[in-house]
Design a protein around this motif. Sequence first.
Motif, PDB file in Angstrom:
ATOM      1  N   UNK A  43      -8.401  17.699  -3.184  1.00  0.00           N
ATOM      2  CA  UNK A  43      -9.197  16.502  -3.464  1.00  0.00           C
ATOM      3  C   UNK A  43      -8.360  15.239  -3.289  1.00  0.00           C
ATOM      4  N   UNK A  44      -7.168  15.257  -3.891  1.00  0.00           N
ATOM      5  CA  UNK A  44      -6.332  14.060  -3.834  1.00  0.00           C
ATOM      6  C   UNK A  44      -5.949  13.744  -2.399  1.00  0.00           C
ATOM      7  N   UNK A  58      -0.300  18.968  -6.590  1.00  0.00           N
ATOM      8  CA  UNK A  58      -1.094  18.203  -7.559  1.00  0.00           C
ATOM      9  C   UNK A  58      -1.852  19.128  -8.503  1.00  0.00           C
ATOM     10  N   UNK A  59      -1.176  20.049  -9.095  1.00  0.00           N
ATOM     11  CA  UNK A  59      -1.872  21.016  -9.949  1.00  0.00           C
ATOM     12  C   UNK A  59      -2.842  21.797  -9.090  1.00  0.00           C
ATOM     13  N   UNK A  61      -7.439  14.532 -17.157  1.00  0.00           N
ATOM     14  CA  UNK A  61      -7.969  14.796 -15.824  1.00  0.00           C
ATOM     15  C   UNK A  61      -6.956  15.466 -14.909  1.00  0.00           C
ATOM     16  N   UNK A 111      -4.040  15.872 -12.226  1.00  0.00           N
ATOM     17  CA  UNK A 111      -3.632  15.041 -11.093  1.00  0.00           C
ATOM     18  C   UNK A 111      -4.809  14.413 -10.367  1.00  0.00           C
ATOM     19  N   UNK A 112      -6.027  14.885 -10.638  1.00  0.00           N
ATOM     20  CA  UNK A 112      -7.159  14.379  -9.850  1.00  0.00           C
ATOM     21  C   UNK A 112      -7.389  12.898 -10.090  1.00  0.00           C
ATOM     22  N   UNK A 118       5.056  19.257  -6.019  1.00  0.00           N
ATOM     23  CA  UNK A 118       4.734  17.846  -6.091  1.00  0.00           C
ATOM     24  C   UNK A 118       3.509  17.534  -5.222  1.00  0.00           C
ATOM     25  N   UNK A 177      -5.476  10.629  -9.716  1.00  0.00           N
ATOM     26  CA  UNK A 177      -4.746   9.804  -8.741  1.00  0.00           C
ATOM     27  C   UNK A 177      -5.666   9.239  -7.658  1.00  0.00           C
ATOM     28  N   UNK A 178      -6.839   9.843  -7.513  1.00  0.00           N
ATOM     29  CA  UNK A 178      -7.827   9.320  -6.558  1.00  0.00           C
ATOM     30  C   UNK A 178      -8.270   7.919  -6.971  1.00  0.00           C
ATOM     31  N   UNK A 213       0.824  -1.204   0.000  1.00  0.00           N
ATOM     32  CA  UNK A 213       0.000   0.000   0.000  1.00  0.00           C
ATOM     33  C   UNK A 213       0.863   1.262   0.000  1.00  0.00           C
ATOM     34  N   UNK A 241       0.913   3.779  -3.060  1.00  0.00           N
ATOM     35  CA  UNK A 241       0.556   5.179  -2.848  1.00  0.00           C
ATOM     36  C   UNK A 241       1.628   6.111  -3.386  1.00  0.00           C
ATOM     37  N   UNK A 244      -8.774  12.480  -0.197  1.00  0.00           N
ATOM     38  CA  UNK A 244      -9.112  11.080  -0.485  1.00  0.00           C
ATOM     39  C   UNK A 244      -8.139  10.130   0.198  1.00  0.00           C
ATOM     40  N   UNK A 245      -6.844  10.396   0.014  1.00  0.00           N
ATOM     41  CA  UNK A 245      -5.858   9.495   0.619  1.00  0.00           C
ATOM     42  C   UNK A 245      -5.932   9.561   2.136  1.00  0.00           C
ATOM     43  N   UNK A 275      -8.598  10.236   3.964  1.00  0.00           N
ATOM     44  CA  UNK A 275      -9.795   9.512   4.396  1.00  0.00           C
ATOM     45  C   UNK A 275      -9.552   8.005   4.359  1.00  0.00           C
ATOM     46  N   UNK A 276      -8.899   7.547   3.282  1.00  0.00           N
ATOM     47  CA  UNK A 276      -8.595   6.120   3.174  1.00  0.00           C
ATOM     48  C   UNK A 276      -7.763   5.681   4.368  1.00  0.00           C
ATOM     49  N   UNK A 334     -14.694   8.598  -2.068  1.00  0.00           N
ATOM     50  CA  UNK A 334     -13.619   8.990  -2.978  1.00  0.00           C
ATOM     51  C   UNK A 334     -14.167   9.237  -4.382  1.00  0.00           C
ATOM     52  N   UNK A 356       1.532   5.910  -7.082  1.00  0.00           N
ATOM     53  CA  UNK A 356       0.334   6.546  -7.614  1.00  0.00           C
ATOM     54  C   UNK A 356       0.338   8.053  -7.432  1.00  0.00           C
ATOM     55  N   UNK A 357       0.874   8.504  -6.302  1.00  0.00           N
ATOM     56  CA  UNK A 357       0.824   9.941  -6.009  1.00  0.00           C
ATOM     57  C   UNK A 357       1.904  10.726  -6.750  1.00  0.00           C
ATOM     58  N   UNK A 358       3.113  10.150  -6.830  1.00  0.00           N
ATOM     59  CA  UNK A 358       4.235  10.968  -7.294  1.00  0.00           C
ATOM     60  C   UNK A 358       4.867  10.493  -8.595  1.00  0.00           C
ATOM     61  N   UNK A 395      -5.532  20.236  -7.899  1.00  0.00           N
ATOM     62  CA  UNK A 395      -6.387  19.214  -7.303  1.00  0.00           C
ATOM     63  C   UNK A 395      -5.879  18.717  -5.956  1.00  0.00           C
ATOM     64  N   UNK A 452      -6.611   5.441  -7.778  1.00  0.00           N
ATOM     65  CA  UNK A 452      -5.820   4.364  -7.169  1.00  0.00           C
ATOM     66  C   UNK A 452      -6.396   3.939  -5.822  1.00  0.00           C
ATOM     67  N   UNK A 453      -7.218   4.764  -5.213  1.00  0.00           N
ATOM     68  CA  UNK A 453      -7.959   4.350  -4.015  1.00  0.00           C
ATOM     69  C   UNK A 453      -9.352   3.891  -4.416  1.00  0.00           C
ATOM     70  N   UNK A 461     -15.531  12.667  -4.203  1.00  0.00           N
ATOM     71  CA  UNK A 461     -14.461  13.678  -4.180  1.00  0.00           C
ATOM     72  C   UNK A 461     -13.829  13.807  -5.565  1.00  0.00           C
TER      73      UNK A 461
END
Lengths: 222, 259, 68
Positions: C13-14, C7-8, B58, B60-61, C4, B63-64, B41, B45, C17-18, C20-21, B118, B48-50, C10, B66-67, B121
């Motif tokens: 939002x990103x 995230x632009x 879309x 960077x959004x 970095x 990347x959500x 995980x 992450x 989400x992470x 909350x997960x 998610x 997926x994030x970096x 976003x 991946x969750x 969001x």
Amino acid sequence: MFKVFLSLIKRDLRLAFRHKSEILNPLFFFVIVVTLFPLGISPDKQILAEIGPGIIWVAALLASMLSLESLFRSDFDDGTLEFMLLSEYPLSIMVLAKIVVHWLITGFPIIIISPLLGTVMFLSNDAITTLMITLLLGTPILSLIGAIGMALVVALKRGGMLLSLLVLPLYIPVLIFSSNAVGSSMAGLAISGQLYFLAAFMVFCLTLAPIATSAALRVSLE
Amino acid sequence: MIKAIIAFLVKVFYQLASPKHFYRIAGKLIPWFGWFAAVLLIAGSIDGLFIAPVDYQQGDSYRIIFIHVPAAWMSMFIYMVMATSGAIALIWKIKLADVIASSSAPIGAAFTFLALVTGSIWGKPMWGTWWVWDARLTSELILLFLYLGYMALESAIEDPRAAARACAILAIVGVVNIPIIHYSVEWWNTLHQGATVSKMDKPSIHLSMLIPLLLMAVGFKLYYAAAVLSRARNKVLLTEQNRTWVKEVVGLESGVKHG
Amino acid sequence: MAELFQMGKYGVYVWSSYGLALIVMGYVVIKPVMDKKTLLKELMMKYRRESHQRIESQQNKNQEQESL
């Protein structure tokens, strides 16, 4: 076996006609709920015609669900269900007889009165015909699926609210296809696809729901 | 030879199904699942994030996803596990299968909730609103209702044995209905899709985006395995509390904690 | 580096989400650990109570026999 099936249907029908409220209350409920919407939203002809199919179907869903109590409750209270469990005939056949009766006393009156409600919601004549066909195909599904839920909660003292949590999500496909068929026939579109789906779903439920219901009854009565 | 192997497998199966052995073996497995899940995980992450490239549409959004996507997969998968173990419990009367099913329910509900939120969001910057009656989101919402109904039924029936059997039937009925519900929602959605709503599909996903997605998906599975086993261990202790082996285990484990 | 994490446009939002997960999944694994602690404590107390009762009833029996 078919004799048992028929005699059970006769017995339950006779019982139901003795308590007329069991037949009339769901029907009144159905009519009242539909009447609330024009009062709550607007008496505008176009708006009502647009939302009418959905409203009538949601009301039918709720009326059928709220009357499920009559399916097994009294038989559970006086021990008839336990007797049925021990009998030599397959339980699912007897369960099916009870479901047929439930449909006859709740689903069927709804179909009879639906043209009236279709008219007050300004549905076209074609749409009213379609409404009756979808109710004819859809209300048996509601009774069949509802029976599974009712069998699961019959032993609980306050199962009413729980029953709606269990059963309503499973009613969704019926709601989607039926109200859409009525809406489509309002717009003059083809509706055979929706009706085929409903018919297939009904046959599917007709074969499997009695089995699931009798399994659930066995658990509840242990 | 084959007979011996089958006999051996049956023996292993029954040993696993006995609560005492299950408790011991699950205790050994949990750290493995847990640590592997954590590694996957975290790696997923970070990737997926970096590391995964920015999506040209879309930004960077995405990347959500991946969750969101693995959580949605898990929400379906766990319901299937519940129905399967429910069926096993009904047919072969294996108590442990009931324990697995009921331990799975809250985890599945958590994943469903996570997928819903998610998704919402993710939808906010894409659609401009927090909620859209998109096919996948709507299906997840109905799945959440199914999980809540399952848990409500379980808590309403007092006798745990009867509760487990009733829930098994409900889960099987639910699993038969899920494809039908899913299909009808998809169909309903395509009909009403007046505005251009971009669905959360992954049209020809690039390999660099697939790797973190797979890492997360496998990580979620292992995480679920660890979580469900630790819940199941607690339930086994509770239901078997009058057995001698539980008394020994309790003495041993609380003795260790007090030093 | 800050870019970095941004995230632009976003970032909110990103990261929510992470985050909350992390919270949901953290809760799901921590809950059984906490449950186990209280369960062990309760069972320990229960077993102690039972063994006390057993010893006491044994003593009572012995006393009765002596008085006879």
